[in-house]
Design a protein around this motif. Structure first.
Motif, PDB file in Angstrom:
ATOM      1  N   ALA A   1      -5.752   7.260   8.072  1.00  0.00           N
ATOM      2  CA  ALA A   1      -6.632   6.289   7.410  1.00  0.00           C
ATOM      3  C   ALA A   1      -6.459   4.890   7.995  1.00  0.00           C
ATOM      4  O   ALA A   1      -7.428   4.163   8.196  1.00  0.00           O
ATOM      5  CB  ALA A   1      -6.359   6.284   5.910  1.00  0.00           C
ATOM      6  N   CYS A   2      -5.199   4.507   8.288  1.00  0.00           N
ATOM      7  CA  CYS A   2      -4.937   3.161   8.807  1.00  0.00           C
ATOM      8  C   CYS A   2      -4.002   3.251  10.003  1.00  0.00           C
ATOM      9  O   CYS A   2      -2.932   3.859   9.906  1.00  0.00           O
ATOM     10  CB  CYS A   2      -4.290   2.290   7.731  1.00  0.00           C
ATOM     11  SG  CYS A   2      -5.338   2.054   6.283  1.00  0.00           S
ATOM     12  N   THR A   3      -4.399   2.676  11.135  1.00  0.00           N
ATOM     13  CA  THR A   3      -3.526   2.656  12.313  1.00  0.00           C
ATOM     14  C   THR A   3      -3.292   1.203  12.707  1.00  0.00           C
ATOM     15  O   THR A   3      -4.229   0.423  12.835  1.00  0.00           O
ATOM     16  CB  THR A   3      -4.151   3.434  13.488  1.00  0.00           C
ATOM     17  OG1 THR A   3      -5.443   2.900  13.775  1.00  0.00           O
ATOM     18  CG2 THR A   3      -4.296   4.906  13.147  1.00  0.00           C
TER      19      THR A   3
ATOM     20  N   SER B   1       3.356  -3.841   9.963  1.00  0.00           N
ATOM     21  CA  SER B   1       4.045  -2.886   9.094  1.00  0.00           C
ATOM     22  C   SER B   1       3.072  -1.957   8.374  1.00  0.00           C
ATOM     23  O   SER B   1       2.022  -2.392   7.898  1.00  0.00           O
ATOM     24  CB  SER B   1       4.863  -3.671   8.064  1.00  0.00           C
ATOM     25  OG  SER B   1       5.380  -2.818   7.062  1.00  0.00           O
TER      26      SER B   1
ATOM     27  N   ARG C   1       3.402  -0.973   5.542  1.00  0.00           N
ATOM     28  CA  ARG C   1       3.369  -1.444   4.148  1.00  0.00           C
ATOM     29  C   ARG C   1       2.136  -2.283   3.853  1.00  0.00           C
ATOM     30  O   ARG C   1       1.829  -2.586   2.706  1.00  0.00           O
ATOM     31  CB  ARG C   1       4.641  -2.241   3.834  1.00  0.00           C
ATOM     32  CG  ARG C   1       5.892  -1.403   3.702  1.00  0.00           C
ATOM     33  CD  ARG C   1       6.079  -0.841   2.302  1.00  0.00           C
ATOM     34  NE  ARG C   1       6.281  -1.921   1.358  1.00  0.00           N
ATOM     35  CZ  ARG C   1       5.528  -2.122   0.283  1.00  0.00           C
ATOM     36  NH1 ARG C   1       4.518  -1.317   0.024  1.00  0.00           N
ATOM     37  NH2 ARG C   1       5.775  -3.132  -0.528  1.00  0.00           N
ATOM     38  N   LEU C   2       1.419  -2.689   4.924  1.00  0.00           N
ATOM     39  CA  LEU C   2       0.249  -3.547   4.717  1.00  0.00           C
ATOM     40  C   LEU C   2      -0.978  -2.773   4.235  1.00  0.00           C
ATOM     41  O   LEU C   2      -2.008  -3.380   3.900  1.00  0.00           O
ATOM     42  CB  LEU C   2      -0.057  -4.301   6.015  1.00  0.00           C
ATOM     43  CG  LEU C   2       1.070  -5.278   6.417  1.00  0.00           C
ATOM     44  CD1 LEU C   2       0.954  -5.687   7.873  1.00  0.00           C
ATOM     45  CD2 LEU C   2       1.051  -6.506   5.516  1.00  0.00           C
TER      46      LEU C   2
ATOM     47  N   ASP D   1      -2.956  -1.712   1.753  1.00  0.00           N
ATOM     48  CA  ASP D   1      -2.960  -2.135   0.353  1.00  0.00           C
ATOM     49  C   ASP D   1      -4.245  -2.905   0.078  1.00  0.00           C
ATOM     50  O   ASP D   1      -4.664  -3.748   0.884  1.00  0.00           O
ATOM     51  CB  ASP D   1      -1.744  -3.050   0.122  1.00  0.00           C
ATOM     52  CG  ASP D   1      -1.741  -3.665  -1.268  1.00  0.00           C
ATOM     53  OD1 ASP D   1      -1.270  -3.008  -2.199  1.00  0.00           O
ATOM     54  OD2 ASP D   1      -2.247  -4.797  -1.413  1.00  0.00           O
TER      55      ASP D   1
ATOM     56  N   VAL E   1      -3.750  -6.754   0.219  1.00  0.00           N
ATOM     57  CA  VAL E   1      -3.612  -7.277   1.582  1.00  0.00           C
ATOM     58  C   VAL E   1      -4.965  -7.257   2.305  1.00  0.00           C
ATOM     59  O   VAL E   1      -5.313  -8.173   3.039  1.00  0.00           O
ATOM     60  CB  VAL E   1      -2.579  -6.439   2.370  1.00  0.00           C
ATOM     61  CG1 VAL E   1      -2.565  -6.847   3.839  1.00  0.00           C
ATOM     62  CG2 VAL E   1      -1.191  -6.579   1.759  1.00  0.00           C
ATOM     63  N   PHE E   2      -5.741  -6.199   2.075  1.00  0.00           N
ATOM     64  CA  PHE E   2      -7.031  -6.070   2.754  1.00  0.00           C
ATOM     65  C   PHE E   2      -8.078  -7.017   2.171  1.00  0.00           C
ATOM     66  O   PHE E   2      -9.179  -7.116   2.673  1.00  0.00           O
ATOM     67  CB  PHE E   2      -7.538  -4.617   2.664  1.00  0.00           C
ATOM     68  CG  PHE E   2      -6.954  -3.701   3.719  1.00  0.00           C
ATOM     69  CD1 PHE E   2      -5.634  -3.803   4.096  1.00  0.00           C
ATOM     70  CD2 PHE E   2      -7.741  -2.731   4.344  1.00  0.00           C
ATOM     71  CE1 PHE E   2      -5.083  -2.966   5.064  1.00  0.00           C
ATOM     72  CE2 PHE E   2      -7.200  -1.893   5.312  1.00  0.00           C
ATOM     73  CZ  PHE E   2      -5.870  -2.009   5.665  1.00  0.00           C
TER      74      PHE E   2
ATOM     75  N   PHE F   1      -9.280  -6.859  -1.105  1.00  0.00           N
ATOM     76  CA  PHE F   1     -10.179  -6.217  -2.073  1.00  0.00           C
ATOM     77  C   PHE F   1      -9.905  -6.681  -3.505  1.00  0.00           C
ATOM     78  O   PHE F   1     -10.561  -6.218  -4.437  1.00  0.00           O
ATOM     79  CB  PHE F   1     -10.066  -4.694  -2.010  1.00  0.00           C
ATOM     80  CG  PHE F   1     -10.406  -4.109  -0.662  1.00  0.00           C
ATOM     81  CD1 PHE F   1     -11.086  -4.846   0.301  1.00  0.00           C
ATOM     82  CD2 PHE F   1     -10.038  -2.794  -0.354  1.00  0.00           C
ATOM     83  CE1 PHE F   1     -11.399  -4.302   1.543  1.00  0.00           C
ATOM     84  CE2 PHE F   1     -10.349  -2.251   0.882  1.00  0.00           C
ATOM     85  CZ  PHE F   1     -11.021  -3.003   1.828  1.00  0.00           C
TER      86      PHE F   1
ATOM     87  N   ARG G   1     -11.781   6.184   2.501  1.00  0.00           N
ATOM     88  CA  ARG G   1     -10.568   6.439   3.289  1.00  0.00           C
ATOM     89  C   ARG G   1      -9.793   5.137   3.356  1.00  0.00           C
ATOM     90  O   ARG G   1     -10.362   4.099   3.661  1.00  0.00           O
ATOM     91  CB  ARG G   1     -10.978   6.899   4.693  1.00  0.00           C
ATOM     92  CG  ARG G   1      -9.864   7.621   5.429  1.00  0.00           C
ATOM     93  CD  ARG G   1     -10.367   8.181   6.736  1.00  0.00           C
ATOM     94  NE  ARG G   1      -9.327   8.946   7.397  1.00  0.00           N
ATOM     95  CZ  ARG G   1      -9.325   9.246   8.687  1.00  0.00           C
ATOM     96  NH1 ARG G   1     -10.331   8.883   9.451  1.00  0.00           N
ATOM     97  NH2 ARG G   1      -8.333   9.933   9.218  1.00  0.00           N
TER      98      ARG G   1
ATOM     99  N   PRO H   1      -7.388   2.046   1.523  1.00  0.00           N
ATOM    100  CA  PRO H   1      -7.363   1.380   0.203  1.00  0.00           C
ATOM    101  C   PRO H   1      -8.747   1.394  -0.440  1.00  0.00           C
ATOM    102  O   PRO H   1      -9.744   1.094   0.210  1.00  0.00           O
ATOM    103  CB  PRO H   1      -6.944  -0.063   0.538  1.00  0.00           C
ATOM    104  CG  PRO H   1      -6.268   0.014   1.864  1.00  0.00           C
ATOM    105  CD  PRO H   1      -6.939   1.136   2.598  1.00  0.00           C
TER     106      PRO H   1
END
Lengths: 413, 413
Positions: free
Chosen positions: A357-359, A364, A366-367, A369, A372-373, A375, A389, A391
Motif C-alpha cells: 500500500a505504501c512504499t 520511516s 511509521r509514517l 498514517d 501524517v498524510f 487526512f 488502499r 490510510p
C-alpha cells in the motif's frame, strides 16, 4: 422482524435524509455531539465505571483495563477530535470527472456517501465517538458494535450522541448493537448494510472476511520491511530503523524486517546492532548476518512471515534490490516498506515493484498514517486492493455515482 | 499442493513481471493474441464443435446452443475487440494525486494493476478472449473459469492465447481452471488472488458473495425505473420508454417500471399504452393506473421488486418526485433510473437522491454501458458501492498505491 433488522432499516432511512443534509448542518450535528459528550461527562464516566468494575472482577490485572477506561482527559480528547472532524472540508458532492459523449450526453461522476456502514471493533469505547463523527461527516449512517466489555459505556455514549443530534440530523443515523449474534446477523444484512469495516485482531478480521456477505474493507497486519541499499547513509538508516522498530512496536506500521545489501553488510550491520542493543531489541537473522555477528539468533522460514508485536527484528543479507523486492513480495503483508538509498534508479525500481500500500524512500514506515498524510482523521489502514488502499480518511467512506443529463437520447442497436 | 494453487502461484509471479512490462509490450502481446486467434481459427472451431455436439445431445433445442457456438464471424469480432483493447490508453502509472506534507514528505498516489483476477462466467467462450485482453492491458494476471459446456473451446482458446504471447509477456499470466471444485477452492485463495469478478445469474453471484473470502466486484440485477414527471415531453417519454423496454428486454439496463406523476396520468397513460401495445408489451399496474386503463393487469407487492426479463412492464401513479425517489430506493436494485422532465429542480432532486449507480435526465437507462460511456470495452456493470460503481472499464481493474519520497523523516510521537 428482528430488532437488528429494524435498526438496519431505520439506519437506511436515516441515510437517505442525511445524504441530502448540507455539510454545515452535518458539521453542526458533530459539534453538538462534542457538546453533548462534555455536558454529560458524568453520566458517561458512571457507565464506564460499571464496565471497568465488571471487567476487573474477571481480569484483575489485564492491560486491557487501561484501554477500557475513560476519564475526563480522554473524553475531552474525543470531543476535540469531533470538532476537528467537523471542520474538515466536505467530501460529498465533488465532481470527480465529467465529459460530454459523442451523443451529447453530459456525464458526471460525482462523490456521494456510501450508505450504511457496519463498524465492528474492540475494547476502546472512544472509538465509538470517532466513528460516529466520521460517519456523519461523510453523510453515512453507522451501525456500531464495540467490545462486550464496554457495553455500558457504549450504550451511554450512543444515547448521548443520538440525543445531541436531534433536530439537526436523524438520530437513527447512529445505531448500536450489543451481542455477538447481532454481529453474525449484521454480516449477512447485505440488503440494508453497504459495507463492513472490522477493526481488531487478524483472527477477528479473518472471521469477518469469511462470514460476511456484505462487502468488507479490510484493515490488516503489517510485516513491514526496510531495505538498506549499498549506497545508504548509515546514520539515516539507523535513525529510521530505530524509529520504525522502537517507537511503538505493536502497531501495524512498525518495521519487522531489515534487509541489507551484501556489499555493505560487513560495515553496516555492526553499526545497526550497536544501536539496536541500546533499545533492547532482540535480533534474529539469516546465516550471512550471523557470520558477521554471531550474537544474532537464527531465523527460520516462519520468521520471515511473522509480524512481531514486540521488540524483535529479523535481518537478512540480500544481493540486490531485485532480491529485496522479491523477498518482500513473497513474505510481506502489503502494508508499508522502505528503501534507504541515494540513487534514483533503485528508488524507482523499489517503489514501483514492491506490491504494498505504501512504499517509502528514505523515510520511516511509521509514517503510514491518516494524520501524517493530512487526512485529519483515519478510519483504519487498508492492506487490500479494492476501494481503499493505505490510510483511509473520510473520502474513503464515500462512493461515486454517475449523473447523466440528456435531451431524449436512446440506445442505438 | 493442488494444481490450482500451482496455477495461482504461477499467475502471481507472472503478475510481478507483467506489472513492470511497459504498455507498448503489453499491447503488442494483445495484438499477438488477436493474430493467434485468426491463424489458428480452425483448431478453435474444431474444439468448439465438440462442445456444441456434446451439449446438443443433452439439450437438443436449448437457446444456449447459440451462445455456446463460435464461428468465423464471432472469432473475427473477438480478434477485432482485442485490437481495440490494445489501442486504449495505458491505465497504469497515472499520478492520481500528489502533495508535499508539512514534514516535506513527497506523497504520490499512483495507479497500478490489482494483481491476480479470478473471473468466473457462463457459456459464451468469446468472453475468455475479452477478459484475457482486458487483464493483460491493465497489467493483471487472470485465472479464468468459463462454463463447463465450453470446456474444449476454452481450453483451446487459452492454449492459443498463451502460445501467442510467448516472448512478450509471461504466458502464466493467463490461466484456465476447469471444474466446479476448482471454483470453490479459488474463492478461498485470498493469499494469491486479489479479486473475484463473477458474471452470470443473480443466483450464481449470490453464491460467490456468500462463499468467497477474496474480495468480490459484484455485477448485479437491474430493476430499473423511468419516472415521467408532470412537465414531461410525452413524445420523448414514449421514445425513451420503448427503447428501454423493447430493444433488449433481458439485459440488465432495460427498464422494468414506469412511474407517472398523478397530474398527467390521465393524459399520458393512454398515449403510453397505445405505444406499448404496438410492441406487445404486457403491462401491470397499481389501482390508480388500472382506473385509467382497466386493461392493465393488477400488480402485487412482489411485482415492484421483480426484474422482468421479458416484455413485461409495471406502471405506478405517484404524487411527487419525492414519492418516486422513495419508491425507487425501496424497491430498486441500484442500477439505472431516469426522470423525464423539463424543470431543473426536480431533475436535480431526482439525480442526487436516487441511490443508484446511474441516474438519467431525459435519456434511456439502456445507455448504462462501457461503450456508450467511452470506455472502449467493459468488464461488467457494478451495482455495489465499493471500488467500482456503474460500467467497469480497464481503469476499474486497477488499484492505487502510495509512493513517498523523504530525506530521513521519522514519525514524531
Amino acid at each position: 422482524m428482528s430488532e437488528l433488522i429494524e435498526k438496519a432499516k431505520a439506519a437506511r432511512l436515516a441515510f437517505y435524509e442525511l445524504a441530502r443534509t448540507p455539510n454545515p448542518v452535518r458539521s453542526e450535528a458533530i459539534r453538538a455531539m462534542a457538546d453533548g459528550i462534555l455536558e454529560r461527562m458524568g453520566e458517561i464516566l458512571d457507565a464506564n465505571s460499571k464496565d471497568v468494575e465488571e471487567f476487573k472482577k474477571v481480569n484483575p490485572s489485564s492491560p486491557l483495563i487501561d484501554r477500557l477506561m475513560l476519564n475526563e482527559k480522554r473524553l475531552r480528547g474525543a470531543a476535540e477530535g469531533l470538532r476537528r472532524i467537523a471542520s474538515l472540508p466536505d467530501p460529498i458532492g465533488e465532481v470527480v470527472e465529467g465529459w460530454r459523449n459523442e451523443q451529447g450526453l453530459e456525464i458526471r461522476k460525482v462523490r456521494v456517501p456510501i450508505g450504511v456502514l457496519g463498524v465492528v471493533y474492540e475494547a476502546r469505547p472512544n472509538v465509538t465517538i470517532d466513528i460516529a463523527g466520521l460517519a456523519v461527516k461523510s453523510g453515512n449512517s453507522c451501525i456500531l458494535k464495540g467490545g462486550s466489555e464496554a457495553i455500558n459505556s457504549n450504550a451511554k455514549i450512543v444515547e448521548v450522541l443520538r440525543e445531541s443530534v436531534r433536530g439537526l440530523i436523524p438520530e437513527d443515523a447512529i445505531q448500536l448493537i450489543k451481542t455477538k449474534s447481532d454481529v453474525e446477523e449484521l454480516l449477512r444484512l447485505d440488503e440494508y448494510v453497504d459495507v463492513i469495516v472490522p477493526r481488531g485482531s487478524a483472527r477477528f478480521i479473518k472471521y469477518v472476511r469469511e462470514h460476511s456477505t456484505v462487502p468488507v474493507i479490510e484493515t490488516g497486519a503489517g510485516n513491514n520491511h526496510i531495505f538498506v541499499n549499498w549506497d545508504a547513509d548509515f546514520e539515516m538508516a539507523n535513525r529510521i530503523i530505530v524509529n520504525a522498530k522502537v517507537q511503538r512496536p505493536a502497531v501495524c506500521n512498525a518495521v519487522r524486517k531489515v534487509l541489507i545489501h551484501e556489499r555493505i553488510a560487513k560495515d553496516y550491520l555492526p553499526k545497526l546492532m550497536a544501536e539496536l542493543r541500546k533499545y533492547g531489541v532482540r535480533v534474529k537473522g539469516d546465516e550471512k548476518a550471523r557470520e558477521i555477528d554471531p550474537s544474532i539468533e537464527p531465523a527460520d522460514e516462519q520468521d520471515w512471515y511473522e509480524e512481531y508485536m514486540d521488540l524483535t527484528l529479523a535481518v537478512k543479507v540480500v544481493g540486490s534490490v531485485e532480491e529485496a523486492v522479491d523477498h518482500i513480495n513473497k513474505y510481506g503483508t502489503r502494508h508499508s516498506e522502505a528503501i534507504i538509498t541515494r540513487n534514483l534508479e533503485d528508488a524507482e525500481y523499489f517503489t514501483w515493484n514492491v506490491d504494498s500500500a505504501c512504499t517509502y524512500v528514505n523515510a520511516s514506515t511509521r509514517l503510514t498514517d491518516g494524520g501524517v498524510f493530512g487526512f485529519g482523521a483515519e478510519v483504519g489502514i487498508s492492506t487490500q486492493k479494492l476501494h481503499a488502499r493505505g490510510p483511509m480518511g473520510i473520502r474513503e467512506l464515500t462512493t461515486t455515482k454517475y449523473i447523466i443529463y440528456g435531451s431524449g437520447q436512446v440506445r442505438e442497436l
